[in-house]
Design a protein around this motif. Structure first.
Motif, PDB file in Angstrom:
ATOM      1  N   ALA A  25       2.183  41.524  33.029  1.00  0.00           N
ATOM      2  CA  ALA A  25       2.429  40.003  32.860  1.00  0.00           C
ATOM      3  C   ALA A  25       3.201  39.679  34.294  1.00  0.00           C
ATOM      4  CB  ALA A  25       2.772  39.471  31.677  1.00  0.00           C
ATOM      5  N   LEU A  26       4.430  40.191  34.313  1.00  0.00           N
ATOM      6  CA  LEU A  26       5.450  39.886  35.448  1.00  0.00           C
ATOM      7  C   LEU A  26       4.863  40.302  36.611  1.00  0.00           C
ATOM      8  CD1 LEU A  26       8.648  41.323  33.808  1.00  0.00           C
ATOM      9  CD2 LEU A  26       7.867  38.752  33.959  1.00  0.00           C
ATOM     10  N   VAL A  90       8.410  31.135  32.270  1.00  0.00           N
ATOM     11  CA  VAL A  90       7.107  30.540  31.775  1.00  0.00           C
ATOM     12  C   VAL A  90       6.687  29.179  32.351  1.00  0.00           C
ATOM     13  CG1 VAL A  90       6.007  30.073  29.651  1.00  0.00           C
ATOM     14  CG2 VAL A  90       7.418  32.198  29.711  1.00  0.00           C
ATOM     15  N   ALA A  91       7.844  28.391  32.536  1.00  0.00           N
ATOM     16  CA  ALA A  91       7.565  27.001  32.900  1.00  0.00           C
ATOM     17  C   ALA A  91       6.937  27.103  34.417  1.00  0.00           C
ATOM     18  CB  ALA A  91       8.852  26.315  32.754  1.00  0.00           C
ATOM     19  N   ILE A 191       1.331  36.107  27.752  1.00  0.00           N
ATOM     20  CA  ILE A 191       1.876  37.457  27.408  1.00  0.00           C
ATOM     21  C   ILE A 191       3.525  37.378  27.561  1.00  0.00           C
ATOM     22  CG2 ILE A 191       2.078  39.818  28.289  1.00  0.00           C
ATOM     23  CD1 ILE A 191      -1.118  39.418  29.177  1.00  0.00           C
ATOM     24  N   THR A 192       3.910  36.949  28.610  1.00  0.00           N
ATOM     25  CA  THR A 192       5.313  36.844  28.796  1.00  0.00           C
ATOM     26  C   THR A 192       6.112  36.334  27.689  1.00  0.00           C
ATOM     27  OG1 THR A 192       5.174  36.673  31.225  1.00  0.00           O
ATOM     28  CG2 THR A 192       7.276  35.940  30.404  1.00  0.00           C
ATOM     29  N   TYR A 196       8.978  38.129  25.768  1.00  0.00           N
ATOM     30  CA  TYR A 196      10.283  37.997  26.166  1.00  0.00           C
ATOM     31  C   TYR A 196      10.792  36.743  25.314  1.00  0.00           C
ATOM     32  CZ  TYR A 196       9.453  41.338  29.863  1.00  0.00           C
ATOM     33  OH  TYR A 196       9.096  42.281  30.633  1.00  0.00           O
ATOM     34  N   ARG A 197       9.902  35.868  24.499  1.00  0.00           N
ATOM     35  CA  ARG A 197      10.706  34.674  23.888  1.00  0.00           C
ATOM     36  C   ARG A 197      12.069  35.112  23.104  1.00  0.00           C
ATOM     37  NH1 ARG A 197       6.009  35.748  20.519  1.00  0.00           N
ATOM     38  NH2 ARG A 197       6.760  36.058  18.439  1.00  0.00           N
TER      39      ARG A 197
END
Length: 520
Positions: A25-26, A90-91, A191-192, A196-197
């Motif tokens: 994802a990254l 994410v934003a 996915i991130t 990572y949340r």
């Protein structure tokens, strides 16, 4: 809103499939971002034609993205403190998706330029935070491997951009160079967020440094516009360029004075007190400027003076990623055990060798001759990013890594922009000089000139056509000599960068490991 978690509590690295999907994802987000800085280059004629403007006006599609991106990247550290790493990343992806969609829908050039500027600005935190989050996902011993996986996306994307952009423009339509970001970005964001949340960094409310931000916009915007428009407006012979240079210089001095005395600066300039940071960041910026300038120059020369099509020039450039992809994991696995300065030195030596090989080109060079140095360059690229990022981020505490990554990436982007402008300007100036010297030998007393003209005359050309043909050959040769000059000078400059790397201090266990330890 401050986090309930105590500051600097190290998070455990990710394991198994979570780490794999997090890396994917990254890397996908980084690839999408870097790709967008170059994908529009070959599509400019089609975009300009569709929107009814000149190709010169169309270059603002690239310029607007670069200017806004350069301004936003160093804000990463400040924005991370306010909103947190994961939320900001994410934003940034989701806003990038929205602005990409708007770019594809743009009905005219004015709106496209505005949307591209917005796209560049929201993309700013993406690359520094992808570095930070990736390092936090891996155990200390595998930090080098994390950086190897990350650097592969930044190595392949600039090469893929023109190839993919050209194919989409030729076979579909130019808006799709922006629409392809939508599915990639949405998947990367989802996915991130899923992985990572629960790994959000601490946040705190810091006042917005409005004056620092305004000065940053002023001097960076002026500098980027000066670099982009300089060649077109004949540099300092133009009042507009002189004004932009004055604004950039004065704005930069006021920015330095303000940021060094501000309690909550928008850019953390105190990082330059760290020897490893400034040596690594400056070496990266200058080397990237040299590399990027030559990446722009080679296809220009091939298309304008060697008869290559855009696709053929792209194919001559494409092998650069092969050895980089193969060797990057090896560098990543061993950078913790080997002095990063040795790897960086090796990279600069190979870059110098590649550019020296290119300086030996002539107008008879075939495809294979041109491609071999490109293939070898992959070795230099594999040993380039990872050791230099390792040096730059070594020994930093976790709260400073986003700011350090943002500032070093800002220097790299600015170095690339300056490298492109300086290289193309010097190329044309050297070609003009060589053309004047070569023309001096085309006289009636020159045996080579008279035999060439008589040969063209016997082929059915009149004197005017024959002279035009000779002038074309002289122009081709003068640009060939100018190209060789640039390649040779770049090779020498890479050798001069080696002592700069050795000014940094080695870190016990390798800088990447320290960076990783700080990041998670």
């Amino acid at each position: 809103m401050a986090s309930a978690q105590p500051a600097h509590v190290p998070l455990p690295p990710l394991e198994g499939s979570a780490r794999m999907w997090g890396t994917v994802a990254l890397s996908a987000a980084t690839f999408m971002n870097v790709l967008d800085s170059s994908i529009a280059n070959v599509s400019l004629p089609a975009i300009s034609g569709d929107l009814g403007v000149s190709t010169t006006q169309g270059t603002w599609v690239i310029t607007s993205f670069a200017v806004a991106n350069a301004i936003a990247v160093p804000l990463t550290g400040f924005l991370t403190q306010r909103f947190g790493q994961v939320r900001l990343f994410v934003a940034s992806i989701l806003l990038f998706v929205i602005t990409s969609w708007l770019c594809g829908l743009a009905p005219n050039m004015t709106s496209l330029i505005a949307f591209r500027a917005l796209q560049g600005f929201v993309a700013g935190p993406m690359i520094p935070l992808s570095q930070t989050l990736l390092l936090s996902s891996y155990p200390r011993a595998k930090a080098g491997m994390a950086m190897a996986l990350w650097s592969m996306t930044t190595l392949v994307a600039p090469v893929m951009g023109p190839l993919l952009g050209g194919w989409i423009t030729d076979n579909v339509s130019w808006p799709w160079i922006f629409y392809i970001n939508i599915p990639v970005g949405i998947l990367a964001a989802l996915i991130t967020l899923a992985i990572y949340r629960d790994r959000e960094s601490d946040t705190r409310r810091v006042p917005i440094d409005i004056i620092g931000l305004s000065l940053l916009v002023l001097w960076v915007g002026s500098l980027q516009l000066m670099l982009d428009k300089g060649k077109e407006l004949d540099w300092f012979h133009s009042g507009q360029i002189v004004l932009l240079a004055v604004l950039a210089g004065v704005g930069f001095l006021f920015f330095l004075a303000w940021e060094l005395t501000e309690k909550h600066p928008v850019v953390d300039l105190s990082l330059f007190k760290r020897r490893n940071f400034w040596t690594g960041a400056v070496a990266t910026a200058v080397a990237y400027g040299l590399f990027f300038g030559n990446v722009v120059l080679l296809p220009l020369w091939l298309q304008q003076f060697m008869g290559y099509t855009a696709t053929q020039a792209g194919m001559a450039m494409a092998p650069v990623g092969l050895l980089a992809i193969v060797l990057s994991p090896v560098v990543g696995l061993t950078v913790g055990k080997v002095d990063a300065r040795r790897y960086a030195t090796f990279s600069f030596l190979v870059f110098a060798l590649v550019l020296w090989m290119r300086s030996r080109f002539n107008t008879q060079a075939d495809f294979m001759t041109i491609m071999i140095p490109t293939l070898v360059q992959g070795v230099a690229m594999a040993f380039f990013f990872i050791p230099l990022v390792t040096i730059t981020l070594s020994g930093l505490t976790p709260d400073r890594i986003p700011a350090a990554s943002g500032l070093s990436n800002f220097l790299r982007i600015t170095g690339g922009a300056m490298g492109t402008s300086i290289t193309t300007t010097l190329w044309e100036n050297r070609a003009t000089l060589h053309h004047a010297h070569l023309v001096e030998s085309v006289t009636q007393g020159s045996h080579a000139a008279t035999s060439a003209l008589s040969g063209l005359g016997s082929a059915g050309l009149d004197s005017g056509q024959a002279l035009a043909q000779v002038n074309q050959l002289v122009t081709q040769q003068s640009f060939m000599l100018a190209t060789s000059d640039i390649f040779y000078a770049s090779a020498v400059l890479f050798l001069f960068l080696i002592p700069l790397v050795w000014l940094s201090r080695p870190q016990r266990g390798g800088g990447a490991s320290d960076a990783a330890a700080g990041a998670h």
